[in-house]
Scaffold this motif. Structure first.
Motif, PDB file in Angstrom:
ATOM      1  N   ASP A 399      44.491  43.884  30.903  1.00 32.85           N
ATOM      2  CA  ASP A 399      43.137  43.473  31.688  1.00 32.85           C
ATOM      3  C   ASP A 399      43.781  44.329  33.157  1.00 32.85           C
ATOM      4  O   ASP A 399      44.712  44.443  33.330  1.00 32.85           O
ATOM      5  CB  ASP A 399      42.805  42.761  32.096  1.00 32.85           C
ATOM      6  N   VAL A 400      42.834  45.469  33.410  1.00 37.43           N
ATOM      7  CA  VAL A 400      43.615  45.907  35.203  1.00 37.43           C
ATOM      8  C   VAL A 400      42.332  45.356  35.338  1.00 37.43           C
ATOM      9  O   VAL A 400      41.144  45.574  35.728  1.00 37.43           O
ATOM     10  CB  VAL A 400      43.436  47.793  34.928  1.00 37.43           C
ATOM     11  N   VAL A 401      42.235  44.965  36.585  1.00 44.18           N
ATOM     12  CA  VAL A 401      41.809  44.479  38.118  1.00 44.18           C
ATOM     13  C   VAL A 401      41.558  44.325  38.826  1.00 44.18           C
ATOM     14  O   VAL A 401      42.219  44.699  39.687  1.00 44.18           O
ATOM     15  CB  VAL A 401      41.787  42.816  37.560  1.00 44.18           C
ATOM     16  N   ALA A 402      40.561  44.726  39.268  1.00 47.03           N
ATOM     17  CA  ALA A 402      40.366  44.594  41.375  1.00 47.03           C
ATOM     18  C   ALA A 402      40.286  43.754  41.828  1.00 47.03           C
ATOM     19  O   ALA A 402      40.556  42.812  42.394  1.00 47.03           O
ATOM     20  CB  ALA A 402      38.997  44.910  41.378  1.00 47.03           C
ATOM     21  N   VAL A 403      41.642  44.470  42.580  1.00 44.59           N
ATOM     22  CA  VAL A 403      42.527  43.172  44.100  1.00 44.59           C
ATOM     23  C   VAL A 403      41.865  43.644  44.950  1.00 44.59           C
ATOM     24  O   VAL A 403      42.306  45.157  45.597  1.00 44.59           O
ATOM     25  CB  VAL A 403      43.817  43.831  43.580  1.00 44.59           C
ATOM     26  N   ASN A 404      41.236  43.070  45.666  1.00 43.45           N
ATOM     27  CA  ASN A 404      40.895  43.074  47.281  1.00 43.45           C
ATOM     28  C   ASN A 404      40.774  41.719  47.806  1.00 43.45           C
ATOM     29  O   ASN A 404      41.036  40.840  47.169  1.00 43.45           O
ATOM     30  CB  ASN A 404      39.239  43.714  46.554  1.00 43.45           C
ATOM     31  N   ASN A 405      39.932  41.390  48.974  1.00 43.30           N
ATOM     32  CA  ASN A 405      39.899  39.957  49.503  1.00 43.30           C
ATOM     33  C   ASN A 405      38.840  38.827  48.958  1.00 43.30           C
ATOM     34  O   ASN A 405      39.504  37.767  49.085  1.00 43.30           O
ATOM     35  CB  ASN A 405      39.491  39.976  51.048  1.00 43.30           C
ATOM     36  N   GLU A 406      37.820  40.031  48.228  1.00 44.70           N
ATOM     37  CA  GLU A 406      36.510  38.802  47.335  1.00 44.70           C
ATOM     38  C   GLU A 406      37.754  38.128  45.794  1.00 44.70           C
ATOM     39  O   GLU A 406      37.478  37.355  45.706  1.00 44.70           O
ATOM     40  CB  GLU A 406      35.827  39.654  47.093  1.00 44.70           C
ATOM     41  N   LEU A 410      41.026  34.447  42.773  1.00 47.22           N
ATOM     42  CA  LEU A 410      40.885  34.378  40.827  1.00 47.22           C
ATOM     43  C   LEU A 410      42.278  35.220  40.673  1.00 47.22           C
ATOM     44  O   LEU A 410      42.783  34.641  40.139  1.00 47.22           O
ATOM     45  CB  LEU A 410      40.100  34.782  40.934  1.00 47.22           C
ATOM     46  N   TYR A 411      43.076  35.817  41.756  1.00 54.09           N
ATOM     47  CA  TYR A 411      43.906  36.256  40.603  1.00 54.09           C
ATOM     48  C   TYR A 411      45.531  36.274  42.145  1.00 54.09           C
ATOM     49  O   TYR A 411      46.015  36.896  40.642  1.00 54.09           O
ATOM     50  CB  TYR A 411      44.504  38.150  40.394  1.00 54.09           C
ATOM     51  N   GLN A 412      45.379  36.170  42.990  1.00 51.64           N
ATOM     52  CA  GLN A 412      46.760  35.362  43.550  1.00 51.64           C
ATOM     53  C   GLN A 412      47.762  35.121  43.122  1.00 51.64           C
ATOM     54  O   GLN A 412      48.785  34.954  42.842  1.00 51.64           O
ATOM     55  CB  GLN A 412      46.150  34.997  44.979  1.00 51.64           C
ATOM     56  N   TRP A 413      47.409  33.328  42.347  1.00 49.72           N
ATOM     57  CA  TRP A 413      48.780  32.787  40.987  1.00 49.72           C
ATOM     58  C   TRP A 413      48.614  33.625  40.120  1.00 49.72           C
ATOM     59  O   TRP A 413      50.108  33.227  39.906  1.00 49.72           O
ATOM     60  CB  TRP A 413      48.051  31.430  40.909  1.00 49.72           C
ATOM     61  N   ILE A 414      48.219  34.858  39.038  1.00 48.03           N
ATOM     62  CA  ILE A 414      48.825  35.276  38.090  1.00 48.03           C
ATOM     63  C   ILE A 414      49.793  36.396  39.124  1.00 48.03           C
ATOM     64  O   ILE A 414      50.018  36.359  38.391  1.00 48.03           O
ATOM     65  CB  ILE A 414      47.063  35.366  37.719  1.00 48.03           C
ATOM     66  N   GLU A 436      50.988  49.272  48.657  1.00 47.04           N
ATOM     67  CA  GLU A 436      49.897  48.696  48.782  1.00 47.04           C
ATOM     68  C   GLU A 436      48.831  49.417  47.462  1.00 47.04           C
ATOM     69  O   GLU A 436      49.180  50.056  46.775  1.00 47.04           O
ATOM     70  CB  GLU A 436      49.435  49.603  49.975  1.00 47.04           C
ATOM     71  N   ALA A 437      48.074  48.048  47.322  1.00 46.95           N
ATOM     72  CA  ALA A 437      47.710  47.454  46.020  1.00 46.95           C
ATOM     73  C   ALA A 437      46.096  47.916  45.849  1.00 46.95           C
ATOM     74  O   ALA A 437      45.507  47.137  46.607  1.00 46.95           O
ATOM     75  CB  ALA A 437      47.811  47.004  44.954  1.00 46.95           C
ATOM     76  N   ASN A 438      45.245  48.486  44.990  1.00 51.49           N
ATOM     77  CA  ASN A 438      43.560  47.826  45.199  1.00 51.49           C
ATOM     78  C   ASN A 438      42.993  47.367  43.655  1.00 51.49           C
ATOM     79  O   ASN A 438      42.451  47.083  43.220  1.00 51.49           O
ATOM     80  CB  ASN A 438      42.712  49.286  45.119  1.00 51.49           C
ATOM     81  N   ASN A 439      44.109  47.542  42.486  1.00 49.59           N
ATOM     82  CA  ASN A 439      43.944  47.154  41.581  1.00 49.59           C
ATOM     83  C   ASN A 439      45.526  46.471  40.399  1.00 49.59           C
ATOM     84  O   ASN A 439      46.577  46.554  41.838  1.00 49.59           O
ATOM     85  CB  ASN A 439      43.252  48.251  40.404  1.00 49.59           C
ATOM     86  N   TYR A 440      45.455  45.608  39.610  1.00 47.24           N
ATOM     87  CA  TYR A 440      46.477  44.772  39.173  1.00 47.24           C
ATOM     88  C   TYR A 440      46.403  44.611  37.667  1.00 47.24           C
ATOM     89  O   TYR A 440      45.430  44.855  36.949  1.00 47.24           O
ATOM     90  CB  TYR A 440      46.529  43.803  39.778  1.00 47.24           C
ATOM     91  N   THR A 441      47.692  44.932  36.920  1.00 48.10           N
ATOM     92  CA  THR A 441      47.413  44.809  35.297  1.00 48.10           C
ATOM     93  C   THR A 441      47.964  43.587  34.754  1.00 48.10           C
ATOM     94  O   THR A 441      49.286  43.965  35.117  1.00 48.10           O
ATOM     95  CB  THR A 441      48.205  46.282  34.681  1.00 48.10           C
TER      96      THR A 441
END
Length: 548
Positions: A399-406, A410-414, A436-441
């Motif tokens: 999965d490619v998930v959006a990474v932003n302040n919102e 949800l994903y920081q522990w992952i 710098e990242a705005n998404n993560y796999t």
């Protein structure tokens, strides 16, 4: 591949240390000094020369088991050279390669001929030999039990009511470590049978300061072998608690047991205390009973011990009010709730459901500045609670998930903990591994683990997704069940102690109401054990008579 490469390096380092500290001793025993450096074969020679079973050498470099067997083999070698005092054995165990090196490089180290004086052996020496044989048997028994514990199955107790009435408080299970592929040990040097710490120093101390049961500095990476299946929806699964901050080793984190209610790619949701997956109401299996929390107002006190005898598991908090009593029952089935409502003392009774939009956020201080993430709903930036939760999609590998302040809560522990990347926020921007990242796999599959007794369960709604690398296995069967074995802080009333004979040696992960009994397996094991012991005693007696 990284695991086996690291393991090979670990074996080679130990072999070099072994060779450097014993090569002269091998030469004095009549072997090439190079043999002291060869993994497994070096210990094979020691066992051969000291007249112990030579096949024990296969255990010498195994994780957890290896250090125990090595200590025994080192002691055998030192005795071969006359170092048999208690102080010699202690030094051999505590400082193995240092002490053996002092013997190796000393001028007076010579092989002691154990058979030259057999005709003149004293009773004291005979007793010492018997003691050595006994200690050797005990050592091997411990090693054999450790092998089963580390590589096959592990015992596990149920201390809380989060899985009632599927698994009861006081059930003791055996967990199959091969259910979802075997996860290789990650801390090869550890005390057998202990999970994370040697002892609990108490509530006043920092749990991180408790003495560990393993050497954290010697580590192997995560890998899983023979993985032919993954956790499926409705499986009861044992896993290591993801948010355990005390232990850095994944396989040393506290073990939990819950039901896998949603797998990678599913969407999980709670609506008014009812569970939905992919928009559909949950499937209730034969071994499950849907339970809820109820608040009961009564005009007079209820006879809780009598109710416990009638209904079994019945954790309850009792508070005396101005005009009667208030009871908070956890884990009432619809049938039990209906019958309790008919009691003459009951004024009114209602299911306790947290209102929608009321976030379950708890703080560590009165000023409400530090959020207690272990008790708060996951993720903490959502207006969810245990009864109204989601919808939440479970991350899947690839999965490619959006990474932003919102989305970061949800994903920081992952990103930072489960998949071991550096993560930081600077000037409103998010950086992963310095970029710098705005998404993560997503790199592995995740699961949603929730207790069957939903209103009394600290589960994935609070600690979040469970990574695949944290999965231990499936419970196989209940080998012992003791009511009252664990105290229940959530209840005013403590259940009386008794053995639940009807639950012993019953399968635990079938989903069926009437589970298969494994009493015959237990009986066979006992027969084989005592039968083998009797046979060996008879054989030993006959052999002695023949020699006489």
């Amino acid at each position: 591949m990284n695991y086996f490469l690291t393991y090979t390096v670990y074996v080679l380092i130990l072999s070099v240390l072994m060779g450097i500290s014993t090569w002269k001793l091998f030469k004095k025993m009549g072997y090439s000094p190079l043999f002291a450096f060869i993994p497994f074969y070096n210990y094979f020679i020691i066992l051969k020369e000291t007249e112990h079973p030579k096949w024990w050498a296969i255990f010498s470099y195994l994780p957890i088991v290896g250090p125990i067997m090595m200590s025994a083999f080192h002691i055998y070698l030192m005795k071969k050279f006359g170092k048999s005092l208690v102080k010699d054995q202690l030094l051999t165990v505590i400082l193995p390669f240092i002490y053996m090196a002092t013997v190796n490089y000393s001028k007076d180290a010579e092989v002691e001929d154990e058979n030259s004086n057999d005709l003149f052996i004293t009773d004291e020496e005979k007793n010492a030999k018997k003691k050595d044989t006994f200690l050797g048997s005990i050592t091997f028994a411990v090693v054999f039990a450790t092998i089963i514990h580390v590589f096959v199955t592990q015992p596990f107790g149920i201390p809380t009511g989060s899985m009632e009435r599927t698994l009861l408080v006081g059930d003791f299970l055996f967990v199959n470590k091969w259910s979802y592929g075997y996860r290789m040990p990650m801390r090869p040097v550890a005390i057998p049978f202990l999970q994370g710490t040697i002892m609990d120093t108490g509530q006043k101390g920092n749990p991180k300061d408790d003495p560990k049961s393993y050497v954290d500095g010697i580590k192997l990476p995560y890998t899983r072998i023979f993985q032919f299946s993954k956790p499926q929806k409705n499986d009861v699964v044992v896993f290591n608690y993801p948010r355990d901050s005390v232990h850095t080793a994944i396989d040393r984190k506290d073990p939990y047991v819950k039901r896998c209610v949603a797998v990678a790619g599913d969407t999980f949701e709670m609506r008014a205390g009812r569970l939905f997956v992919n928009g559909k109401s949950e499937t209730v299996l034969g071994d499950q009973e849907i339970q809820h929390r109820y608040i009961v107002n009564t005009g007079s006190q209820l006879d809780i011990p009598a109710l416990y005898k009638t209904y079994g598991f019945l954790p309850v908090q009792e508070v005396q009010g101005e005009k009667g009593y208030i009871y908070a029952f956890q884990g009432l089935t619809d049938k039990t709730a209906k019958e309790i409502k008919q009691l003459p003392q009951v004024i009114d009774m209602k299911e306790d459901i947290t209102p929608k939009g009321e976030a379950a956020v708890y703080y560590r201080d009165e000023a409400k500045t530090k959020i207690d993430t272990t008790q708060s709903i996951f993720p903490i930036n959502q207006p969810w609670n245990q009864d109204w939760y989601g919808p939440l999609r479970i991350p899947k590998k690839g999965d490619v998930v959006a990474v932003n302040n919102e989305t970061l809560p949800l994903y920081q522990w992952i990103i930072s903990q489960y998949e071991h990347n550096s993560l930081e926020k600077k000037n409103g921007k998010i950086f992963i591994n310095g970029k710098e990242a705005n998404n993560y796999t997503i790199q592995q599959d995740y699961y949603m683990m929730v207790g069957d007794n939903r209103d009394a369960s600290l589960d994935a709604r609070f600690f979040g997704f469970v990574p695949e690398e944290n999965i231990v296995g499936k419970p196989m069967f209940t080998w012992m069940s003791l009511q009252g074995a664990f105290s229940d802080s959530s209840s005013t009333y403590q259940a009386p102690f008794k053995v639940r004979w009807d639950r012993m040696f019953k399968a635990t992960n079938t989903g069926e109401a009437n589970k298969t009994s494994y009493w015959w397996v237990a009986a066979m094991i006992l027969i084989l054990f005592f039968g083998w012991e009797y046979f060996m005693k008879l054989f030993g007696k006959k052999k002695t008579e023949d020699e006489a």
